[in-house]
Write a protein that holds these residues in place. Structure first.
Motif, PDB file in Angstrom:
ATOM      1  N   ALA A   1       3.231   0.073  10.462  1.00  0.00           N
ATOM      2  CA  ALA A   1       3.912   0.760   9.366  1.00  0.00           C
ATOM      3  C   ALA A   1       3.003   0.889   8.153  1.00  0.00           C
ATOM      4  N   ALA A   2       2.159  -0.128   7.912  1.00  0.00           N
ATOM      5  CA  ALA A   2       1.214  -0.062   6.793  1.00  0.00           C
ATOM      6  C   ALA A   2       0.218   1.070   7.005  1.00  0.00           C
ATOM      7  N   VAL A   3      -0.269   1.209   8.234  1.00  0.00           N
ATOM      8  CA  VAL A   3      -1.198   2.296   8.552  1.00  0.00           C
ATOM      9  C   VAL A   3      -0.515   3.645   8.350  1.00  0.00           C
ATOM     10  N   VAL A   4       0.739   3.738   8.783  1.00  0.00           N
ATOM     11  CA  VAL A   4       1.499   4.981   8.610  1.00  0.00           C
ATOM     12  C   VAL A   4       1.672   5.300   7.128  1.00  0.00           C
ATOM     13  N   GLY A   5       1.976   4.273   6.317  1.00  0.00           N
ATOM     14  CA  GLY A   5       2.130   4.483   4.880  1.00  0.00           C
ATOM     15  C   GLY A   5       0.859   5.006   4.244  1.00  0.00           C
ATOM     16  N   ILE A   6      -0.284   4.427   4.629  1.00  0.00           N
ATOM     17  CA  ILE A   6      -1.564   4.905   4.097  1.00  0.00           C
ATOM     18  C   ILE A   6      -1.823   6.334   4.538  1.00  0.00           C
ATOM     19  N   GLY A   7      -1.534   6.628   5.801  1.00  0.00           N
ATOM     20  CA  GLY A   7      -1.744   7.980   6.311  1.00  0.00           C
ATOM     21  C   GLY A   7      -0.897   9.007   5.589  1.00  0.00           C
ATOM     22  N   SER A   8       0.363   8.679   5.342  1.00  0.00           N
ATOM     23  CA  SER A   8       1.251   9.609   4.643  1.00  0.00           C
ATOM     24  C   SER A   8       0.776   9.838   3.213  1.00  0.00           C
TER      25      SER A   8
END
Length: 463
Positions: free
Chosen positions: A120-127
């Motif tokens: 989820a942290a990776v997804v947050g950074i990507g978004s």
């Protein structure tokens, strides 16, 4: 004149409550009553916001009366959270299969919770990267400035505690204090205390069968009593959702939401992707994700409206056991652990997005692989002990940003859209704990596939 308007607003709410009562007496399904309450709450909230404005005195006074139903319902749920967590964990040890497989079960649940939070942290950074978010885009007003100063003070408190001390804070030095929820780590502390008693029970059961039988009967009786209280409170869910949603929509500052629209959209895109990951995990477990989506709708909807993972715990556990076929032991552990460990939305997506936005102002390249890996590692570790109530994301953000030596003021500058985003974050938190429970039950062979596949219309959260 203001008193008349306030009275009219209260009467409008009571009329909608009356509609829900009539539906209940006509035996309309629980799901339909919940979604009807959501629709009525949104409609009433929009009307009040349009007529009075989000900051009017009339609306502020009216909301106080709405809170008798909305906040009152959440308080009832919070009232039973600690007893439910304690007796659920302790009761799990009275099941022989749980006692034998405890280590494996706990390891799998924690792996899902922490692993999905890291993703989820990776997804947050990507978004945040896709939407090109940065701290310069945030408008700072008086309310935002005051909140930023408060968070900077909280950051100083957190920075004074080294990681070993933060880990020690999870241990219940005084379990009776933690039963009051006095600390942000109280929930996980109660889980640890209950687990100690559970292992003690297993020891007694091997040495003294007679006393073990008495203890088991007492635990089972306590569990039955607490669950009876849970069922009584759950019957009030449609009324609670109606009042909570009406209050939330009526007091929303749509102007501020528009100004921070890109951040709001980026947040919900990230949360949607994480929720999609949950459905993928369900699918890879050999289960129908659409079935999960339908049956998880009620707890997710309540989490969305109440913004309280802790308040949603009774509905979470009830749904896992009665609708999704998860064994009581696994449902209790995944639901309870999920309150303070690995909250995908609050402890995963949100802190990572803020870290990405702040990094450039500190001369850091937010797309540097080492920075991203550091953020993910810090997020995973910091996800332990996050409070399961509204505001848990702020606590998680303070922990992460402080560990990265980044200023925490940005969290305060988002105060105007915090409630709106927190609704989605809380729903994703609850989905993460439910996904961990369902997947773990499937892996360990403790999922009742027949219950999982049973059509929703033949099941009820009140059973």
């Amino acid at each position: 004149m203001d008193i008349l308007f306030i009275l009219l607003n209260v009467v409008a709410l009571l009329l909608f409550v009356g509609i829900l009562i009539i539906m209940q007496k006509k035996h309309v399904s629980f799901s339909k009553r919940v979604f009807t309450a959501l629709g009525l709450g949104i409609a009433l909230g929009l009307a009040l916001n349009f007529i009075y404005g989000a900051t009017s005195e009339v609306l502020a006074e009216s909301v106080q009366w709405y809170n008798l139903i909305g906040t009152g319902y959440v308080k009832l749920l919070q009232m039973i959270v600690m007893p439910l967590v304690f007796i659920s964990i302790l009761g799990a040890f009275t099941k022989i299969t749980i006692g034998k497989n405890f280590g494996k079960m706990a390891a799998i649940i924690l792996s899902f919770l922490i692993g999905t939070t890291a993703v989820a942290a990776v997804v947050g950074i990507g978004s945040a990267a896709i939407f090109d978010l940065n701290s310069d885009q945030i408008v700072q007003g008086d309310a935002e400035s005051a909140r930023a100063e408060y968070y900077e003070g909280r950051s100083a408190e957190v920075a004074d505690k080294a990681l070993p001390q933060q880990i020690l804070d999870l241990v219940p030095a005084n379990p009776f204090l933690d039963f009051t929820g006095a600390r942000s780590t109280s929930t996980i502390a109660v889980v640890i205390f209950a687990a100690f008693l559970g292992f003690a029970y297993l020891g007694v059961s091997r040495r003294d069968k007679d006393n073990a039988t008495i203890i088991k009967k007492g635990i089972d009786a306590g569990y039955a009593l607490v669950m009876s209280v849970v069922k009584i409170v759950l019957r009030l869910t449609p009324f609670g959702i109606l009042a909570i949603m009406a209050r939330t929509v009526a007091t929303s500052d749509f102007g501020a939401i528009f100004n921070l629209g890109k951040f709001v959209v980026a947040s919900y895109v990230a949360l949607a992707i994480v929720f999609g990951m949950h459905l993928l995990i369900i699918s890879l477990s050999g289960l129908n994700p659409i079935t999960y989506l339908k049956k998880a709708a009620e707890p997710l909807l309540f989490a969305f409206t109440s913004r309280s993972s802790a308040g949603t715990l009774p509905i979470n556990i009830n749904t896992q056991t009665s609708k999704l076929g998860v064994s009581e032991g696994i449902a209790n552990f995944s639901g309870s652990f999920g309150l303070s460990i690995g909250q995908n939305g609050c402890a995963g997506v949100y802190p990572a997005m803020l870290a990405f936005m702040i990094a450039p102002s500190q001369g850091i390249n937010p797309l540097d692989p080492m920075f991203i890996l550091t953020v993910v590692a810090v997020v995973a570790i910091s996800s332990f002990g996050v409070a399961g109530v509204g505001g848990g994301a702020t606590f998680a953000a303070i922990l992460v940003l402080s560990a990265l030596n980044l200023p925490v003021a940005l969290a305060g500058l988002l105060v105007s859209v915090e409630p709106l985003i927190d609704m989605g974050r809380t729903a994703v938190n609850v989905s993460g704990s439910m996904t961990a429970g369902v997947a773990t039950a499937k892996i360990t062979g403790e999922l009742d596939k027949e219950v999982y596949d049973t059509p929703l219309k033949t099941q009820t959260a009140e059973a």
